[in-house]
Scaffold this active site. Structure first.
Site, PDB file in Angstrom:
ATOM      1  N   ASN A   7       0.863  -1.179   0.000  1.00  0.00           N
ATOM      2  CA  ASN A   7       0.000   0.000   0.000  1.00  0.00           C
ATOM      3  C   ASN A   7       0.900   1.229   0.000  1.00  0.00           C
ATOM      4  O   ASN A   7       1.476   1.584   1.025  1.00  0.00           O
ATOM      5  CB  ASN A   7      -0.889  -0.046   1.259  1.00  0.00           C
ATOM      6  CG  ASN A   7      -1.721   1.202   1.416  1.00  0.00           C
ATOM      7  OD1 ASN A   7      -1.811   2.026   0.518  1.00  0.00           O
ATOM      8  ND2 ASN A   7      -2.344   1.342   2.595  1.00  0.00           N
ATOM      9  N   TRP A   8       1.021   1.833  -1.161  1.00  0.00           N
ATOM     10  CA  TRP A   8       1.941   2.974  -1.290  1.00  0.00           C
ATOM     11  C   TRP A   8       1.393   4.249  -0.655  1.00  0.00           C
ATOM     12  O   TRP A   8       2.115   5.231  -0.527  1.00  0.00           O
ATOM     13  CB  TRP A   8       2.237   3.256  -2.768  1.00  0.00           C
ATOM     14  CG  TRP A   8       2.954   2.161  -3.492  1.00  0.00           C
ATOM     15  CD1 TRP A   8       3.381   0.953  -2.989  1.00  0.00           C
ATOM     16  CD2 TRP A   8       3.333   2.161  -4.878  1.00  0.00           C
ATOM     17  NE1 TRP A   8       4.000   0.218  -3.975  1.00  0.00           N
ATOM     18  CE2 TRP A   8       3.982   0.934  -5.140  1.00  0.00           C
ATOM     19  CE3 TRP A   8       3.188   3.073  -5.914  1.00  0.00           C
ATOM     20  CZ2 TRP A   8       4.488   0.605  -6.402  1.00  0.00           C
ATOM     21  CZ3 TRP A   8       3.688   2.755  -7.167  1.00  0.00           C
ATOM     22  CH2 TRP A   8       4.330   1.535  -7.408  1.00  0.00           C
ATOM     23  N   LYS A   9       0.128   4.267  -0.334  1.00  0.00           N
ATOM     24  CA  LYS A   9      -0.522   5.471   0.218  1.00  0.00           C
ATOM     25  C   LYS A   9      -0.250   6.678  -0.682  1.00  0.00           C
ATOM     26  O   LYS A   9      -0.102   6.505  -1.887  1.00  0.00           O
ATOM     27  CB  LYS A   9      -0.077   5.703   1.670  1.00  0.00           C
ATOM     28  CG  LYS A   9      -0.234   4.428   2.512  1.00  0.00           C
ATOM     29  CD  LYS A   9      -0.057   4.642   3.978  1.00  0.00           C
ATOM     30  CE  LYS A   9      -0.208   3.307   4.707  1.00  0.00           C
ATOM     31  NZ  LYS A   9      -0.129   3.432   6.143  1.00  0.00           N
ATOM     32  N   HIS A  51      -9.532   1.004   4.881  1.00  0.00           N
ATOM     33  CA  HIS A  51      -8.249   1.203   5.565  1.00  0.00           C
ATOM     34  C   HIS A  51      -8.462   2.164   6.738  1.00  0.00           C
ATOM     35  O   HIS A  51      -9.264   3.097   6.639  1.00  0.00           O
ATOM     36  CB  HIS A  51      -7.224   1.770   4.577  1.00  0.00           C
ATOM     37  CG  HIS A  51      -5.846   1.810   5.156  1.00  0.00           C
ATOM     38  ND1 HIS A  51      -5.455   2.795   6.028  1.00  0.00           N
ATOM     39  CD2 HIS A  51      -4.804   0.963   5.042  1.00  0.00           C
ATOM     40  CE1 HIS A  51      -4.203   2.558   6.412  1.00  0.00           C
ATOM     41  NE2 HIS A  51      -3.784   1.453   5.828  1.00  0.00           N
ATOM     42  N   GLU A  71      -6.919   4.601   7.800  1.00  0.00           N
ATOM     43  CA  GLU A  71      -6.768   6.033   7.484  1.00  0.00           C
ATOM     44  C   GLU A  71      -8.033   6.580   6.820  1.00  0.00           C
ATOM     45  O   GLU A  71      -8.394   7.738   7.014  1.00  0.00           O
ATOM     46  CB  GLU A  71      -5.521   6.246   6.595  1.00  0.00           C
ATOM     47  CG  GLU A  71      -4.249   6.107   7.421  1.00  0.00           C
ATOM     48  CD  GLU A  71      -3.059   5.539   6.669  1.00  0.00           C
ATOM     49  OE1 GLU A  71      -3.032   5.609   5.426  1.00  0.00           O
ATOM     50  OE2 GLU A  71      -2.148   5.007   7.340  1.00  0.00           O
ATOM     51  N   GLY A 127       2.319   2.241  10.703  1.00  0.00           N
ATOM     52  CA  GLY A 127       3.265   3.343  10.548  1.00  0.00           C
ATOM     53  C   GLY A 127       3.968   3.733  11.834  1.00  0.00           C
ATOM     54  O   GLY A 127       4.609   4.780  11.893  1.00  0.00           O
ATOM     55  N   SER A 151       3.311  -2.177  10.252  1.00  0.00           N
ATOM     56  CA  SER A 151       4.769  -2.220  10.447  1.00  0.00           C
ATOM     57  C   SER A 151       5.396  -3.569  10.094  1.00  0.00           C
ATOM     58  O   SER A 151       6.347  -3.998  10.756  1.00  0.00           O
ATOM     59  CB  SER A 151       5.135  -1.786  11.862  1.00  0.00           C
ATOM     60  OG  SER A 151       4.689  -0.458  12.101  1.00  0.00           O
ATOM     61  N   GLY A 205       2.819  -1.142   4.288  1.00  0.00           N
ATOM     62  CA  GLY A 205       2.846   0.274   3.939  1.00  0.00           C
ATOM     63  C   GLY A 205       4.273   0.726   3.678  1.00  0.00           C
ATOM     64  O   GLY A 205       4.834   0.501   2.605  1.00  0.00           O
TER      65      GLY A 205
HETATM   66  P1  PGA Z   1       2.759   0.258   7.630  1.00  0.00           P
HETATM   67  O1  PGA Z   1       1.310   0.483   6.960  1.00  0.00           O
HETATM   68  O2  PGA Z   1       3.307  -1.022   7.053  1.00  0.00           O
HETATM   69  O3  PGA Z   1       3.561   1.465   7.203  1.00  0.00           O
HETATM   70  O4  PGA Z   1       2.563   0.178   9.083  1.00  0.00           O
HETATM   71  C1  PGA Z   1       0.438  -0.594   6.766  1.00  0.00           C
HETATM   72  C2  PGA Z   1      -0.848  -0.089   6.163  1.00  0.00           C
HETATM   73  O5  PGA Z   1      -1.296   0.991   6.531  1.00  0.00           O
HETATM   74  O6  PGA Z   1      -1.455  -0.777   5.323  1.00  0.00           O
END
Ligand code: PGA
Length: 257
Positions: free
Chosen positions: A10-12, A100, A102, A178, A217, A238
């Site tokens: 997931n590149w966001k 997600h 977010e 994150g 993470s 992410g």
């Molecule tokens: P992260 O994000 O690996 O940076 O914790 C995971 C995600 O939000 O899908």
């Protein structure tokens, strides 16, 4: 029963156009040796402006698929700035993230919005990657299982058996996204087993075939022990998916799991 193993990146809201192209080229190169044994599906979820170009890059590499990060619940119309499931499908992408954390917390997406988005994905031939997860406060108050259950019941469990067959679930504890904090393999397995139990109660045998990914993470150092858990079928990654070497190392960990 063997389930599809999946590593999704997931590149966001990261990477400009050339960086996105370079990352995909590096991944294709690094993953070439895996092409003969395509045991793991690799899914890339770039920003929507790159869906078509990423799809064109990976088109001849069938172990790669493309996912959007979000969709609108309608199919077309006066919704400035939004993208629909049919648009996403027309780029060649075959997956879409739904719910997600977010999106839930920063953009106010509720269970009922997410149920509608899930329907829109399926209606347009996309497989939803449906994300659920508890906050730190909810975990500390021993609400984890209640929260996850209500997210599933209200956002996903209206689906029929045949609709559910194409769904992927991602468990992403909000406190681990994150933050560098990861759920321990025991914590993650406990939750994944719980999710599979709920799936079994509602959908019977099909539950054994639905991939449940862990996210939060995931990195090259912790991926192997997480992926070794019996109910963890892959990862939603992410930060570490933005670095070709790290993402490749996580994919390799899935081969060992
Ligand atoms: P992260 O994000 O690996 O940076 O914790 C995971 C995600 O939000 O899908």
């Amino acid at each position: 029963m063997s389930r599809t193993k999946i590593v999704a990146g997931n590149w966001k809201m990261n990477l400009v156009s050339q960086e996105a192209k370079d990352l995909v080229n590096q991944l294709i190169e690094l993953c070439k040796p895996l092409a003969d044994n395509p045991k793991v599906r690799i899914i890339l979820a770039p920003a929507s402006v790159y869906l078509s170009s990423v799809f064109t890059q990976v088109e001849d590499h069938p172990h790669f698929s493309v996912s959007a990060q979000n969709l609108h619940e309608g199919d077309q119309g006066a919704f400035t700035g939004e993208i629909s499931g049919s648009m996403i499908r027309s780029t060649g992408a075959s997956f879409v993230l739904v719910g997600h954390s977010e999106r839930r917390t920063l953009f106010g997406e509720t269970d009922s919005t997410l149920a509608a988005k899930t329907n829109a994905a399926i209606r347009n031939g996309l497989s939803p990657i449906f994300c659920i997860g508890e906050s730190l406060e909810e975990r500390e108050n021993e609400k984890t299982f209640d929260i996850l259950q209500s997210q599933l019941m209200n956002g996903l469990f209206h689906l029929s058996l045949s609709e559910m067959a194409g769904v992927i679930i991602a468990y992403e504890p909000v406190w681990a996204i994150g933050t560098g904090k990861t759920a321990s393999p025991e914590q993650a397995q406990e939750v994944h087993a719980f999710i599979r139990r709920l799936l079994t109660e509602k959908y019977g045998e099909l539950a054994q075939r639905i991939p449940i990914l862990y996210g939060g993470s995931v990195n090259p150092g912790n991926a192997e022990t997480l992926f070794a858990c019996p109910d963890i079928d892959g990862g939603l990654v992410g930060g570490a998916s933005l670095k070709a070497q790290d993402f490749h190392a996580i994919i390799q960990a899935m081969y060992k799991g």
